[in-house]
Design an enzyme around this catalytic site. Structure first.
Site, PDB file in Angstrom:
ATOM      1  N   ARG A  54      89.144  59.920  28.555  1.00 48.82           N
ATOM      2  CA  ARG A  54      87.995  59.020  28.740  1.00 48.82           C
ATOM      3  C   ARG A  54      87.110  59.564  29.858  1.00 48.82           C
ATOM      4  O   ARG A  54      85.891  59.474  29.819  1.00 48.82           O
ATOM      5  CB  ARG A  54      88.455  57.589  29.069  1.00 48.82           C
ATOM      6  N   ASP A 178      62.914  58.545  28.228  1.00 47.73           N
ATOM      7  CA  ASP A 178      63.613  58.767  26.964  1.00 47.73           C
ATOM      8  C   ASP A 178      62.910  59.922  26.265  1.00 47.73           C
ATOM      9  O   ASP A 178      61.785  59.783  25.784  1.00 47.73           O
ATOM     10  CB  ASP A 178      63.585  57.486  26.135  1.00 47.73           C
ATOM     11  N   LYS A 203      69.589  62.537  17.315  1.00 46.60           N
ATOM     12  CA  LYS A 203      68.345  62.955  16.688  1.00 46.60           C
ATOM     13  C   LYS A 203      68.200  64.484  16.718  1.00 46.60           C
ATOM     14  O   LYS A 203      69.005  65.176  16.141  1.00 46.60           O
ATOM     15  CB  LYS A 203      67.183  62.220  17.365  1.00 46.60           C
TER      16      LYS A 203
HETATM   17  O1  P1T Z   1      70.873  55.415  17.802  1.00 46.68           O
HETATM   18  P1  P1T Z   1      71.258  55.840  19.195  1.00 46.68           P
HETATM   19  O2  P1T Z   1      71.879  57.186  19.275  1.00 46.68           O
HETATM   20  O3  P1T Z   1      72.054  54.788  19.900  1.00 46.68           O
HETATM   21  O4  P1T Z   1      69.894  56.020  20.017  1.00 46.68           O
HETATM   22  C1  P1T Z   1      69.027  54.980  20.315  1.00 46.68           C
HETATM   23  C2  P1T Z   1      67.621  55.496  20.494  1.00 46.68           C
HETATM   24  C3  P1T Z   1      67.162  55.725  21.783  1.00 46.68           C
HETATM   25  N1  P1T Z   1      65.908  56.189  22.010  1.00 46.68           N
HETATM   26  C4  P1T Z   1      65.077  56.459  21.004  1.00 46.68           C
HETATM   27  C5  P1T Z   1      63.709  56.968  21.293  1.00 46.68           C
HETATM   28  C6  P1T Z   1      65.480  56.272  19.676  1.00 46.68           C
HETATM   29  O5  P1T Z   1      64.617  56.563  18.702  1.00 46.68           O
HETATM   30  C7  P1T Z   1      66.779  55.763  19.418  1.00 46.68           C
HETATM   31  C8  P1T Z   1      67.264  55.510  18.030  1.00 46.68           C
HETATM   32  N2  P1T Z   1      66.224  55.445  17.102  1.00 46.68           N
HETATM   33  C9  P1T Z   1      66.369  55.244  15.762  1.00 46.68           C
HETATM   34  C10 P1T Z   1      67.538  55.032  15.159  1.00 46.68           C
HETATM   35  C11 P1T Z   1      65.098  55.284  15.001  1.00 46.68           C
HETATM   36  O6  P1T Z   1      65.126  55.482  13.770  1.00 46.68           O
HETATM   37  O7  P1T Z   1      64.043  55.160  15.629  1.00 46.68           O
END
Ligand code: P1T
Length: 389
Positions: A54, A178, A203
């Site tokens: 962890r 972000d 992403k």
């Molecule tokens: O899905 P996750 O890995 O928890 O990430 C969240 C997140 C954070 N910041 C941005 C800019 C994001 O676009 C996302 C997740 N976004 C999508 C799933 C979407 O389709 O926009």
């Protein structure tokens, strides 16, 4: 490769090599998936740097080193998802603290700040960060965090990283950016003065839509200590297989981003001249409000394009979104395959309709994550879908 020599090298080289060296026990060139929950100690407290998975895992440590190098950061820290990374940062605030965040941002970030942390007495306001005066007015004496997205999700607005991070610093607040939409290949917020960079590695970094993950990169010893403590204490960690997949993804990040940018530019220009299309949102279009700023702070305009139809109604938009064959209608972005998304019912449904409207996010907006396929096939797919309205 030694990190001192790698420091001077380009992002493509860092993407392939940073954080990774051939495995010391076997010589394996690729970092193994250390599928273990614990590590042997030769005497109590005597170990090889890892005690319990962890807290740390060698596959995760390799990914953390890789992401830190790409973001020009001293530290990288990985989480089980992008929202887990965001959650860890907001958890460092205290009841009575206030967040100023972008009013165009991932719907899950809004949900987390308002619905999860609101009841604990952490308040948040969402404002248009392309207007610096608006941001300044929103900052209160108890504002501790400025949460920036650029380009924003889904309107791809570009906001001034240098000015906003300086504003946060003057105010005594932490700036968190972000960087999911840009990726470190196109934009490195720490170089513009940000305290923290956040990623949904789900992403572009992962890049193949086969893994969920998140990361925070920073140069701050204090933030590193706070977040490491939360990783150990709250445990929102990615598994070794997920880290391996993400590490495999980052190796090709630079070449994938080149193709994403190229394809998105061609598509944005095509849509801008298309008789069925009303408005196109893409930082690479000279007609787009954030174009000049994007040229200053980004090394490319990204793979995300949004648009409205000329016949701007939900039935027509729904028909287009139900008619593509190469673009898949799905949430998420940043993978090699092209996706189409309807923010109002999908990724941004948790933002109340009135707030979406006030932020300029129309219920008829269509968002594209442009993949790396042959661009002529993507255009033909969009054209035949647009023909249906
Ligand atoms: O899905 P996750 O890995 O928890 O990430 C969240 C997140 C954070 N910041 C941005 C800019 C994001 O676009 C996302 C997740 N976004 C999508 C799933 C979407 O389709 O926009």
């Amino acid at each position: 490769m030694k990190s001192e020599s790698l420091n001077k090298m380009g992002l493509g080289t860092k993407a392939v090599h940073a954080g990774q060296a051939p495995d010391p026990t076997t010589g394996a060139v690729m970092t193994p998936i250390y599928q273990t929950s614990t590590y042997a100690q030769s005497a109590p407290g005597v170990h090889k740097g890892h005690e319990y998975a962890r807290v740390t895992n060698p596959t995760r440590s390799a990914l953390e080193g890789n992401l830190a190098a790409l973001e020009s950061a001293k530290y990288g820290m990985c989480f089980s998802s992008g929202v887990a990374a965001t959650d860890a940062i907001v958890r460092c605030l205290r009841p009575g603290d206030h967040i100023v965040a972008s009013n165009d941002l991932y719907g899950g970030t809004y949900r987390l700040m308002r619905q999860v942390f609101g009841p604990f007495g952490i308040t948040s306001d969402f404002v248009d960060m392309s207007d610096l005066d608006v941001v300044k007015k929103a900052m209160k004496p108890n504002t501790k965090l400025l949460w920036i997205e650029t380009p924003t999700n889904p309107l791809v607005r570009v906001v001034d990283l240098q000015a906003l991070c300086a504003m946060a610093r003057t105010h005594g607040a932490t700036s968190a950016v972000d960087n999911t939409f840009a990726s470190p290949i196109l934009q490195r917020p720490l170089e513009w003065g940000a305290d923290l960079v956040v990623h949904s590695t789900t992403k572009y970094l992962g890049g193949h839509s086969d893994v969920v993950g998140g990361a925070v990169c920073t140069n701050s010893d204090e933030w590193h200590e706070k977040l490491r403590f939360l990783i150990k204490s709250s445990g929102a960690v990615p598994g070794p297989m997920d880290c391996f997949l993400t590490l495999r993804g980052t190796k090709t990040l630079q070449i994938r981003m080149e193709r994403h940018c190229h394809n998105a530019q061609v598509i944005a220009e095509h849509l801008e001249n298309h008789p069925k299309v009303g408005k196109v949102y893409y930082p690479g279009l000279p007609s787009f409000a954030g174009h000049e700023l994007a040229k200053k702070q980004m090394d490319g305009f990204g793979g995300m394009v949004s648009f409205l139809l000329k016949n701007d109604n939900i039935e027509a938009a729904t028909r287009v979104m139900s008619s593509t064959h190469v673009f898949t209608l799905a949430e998420s972005l940043g993978g090699v395959e092209s996706l189409m998304n309807h923010p109002a019912t999908m990724t941004h449904a948790s933002i109340p309709a009135a707030e979406r409207k006030a932020a300029g996010l129309s219920d008829t907006l269509i968002r594209l994550s442009v993949g790396i396929e042959d661009v002529k096939d993507l255009i033909a797919d969009l054209d035949q879908a647009l023909e249906k309205v």
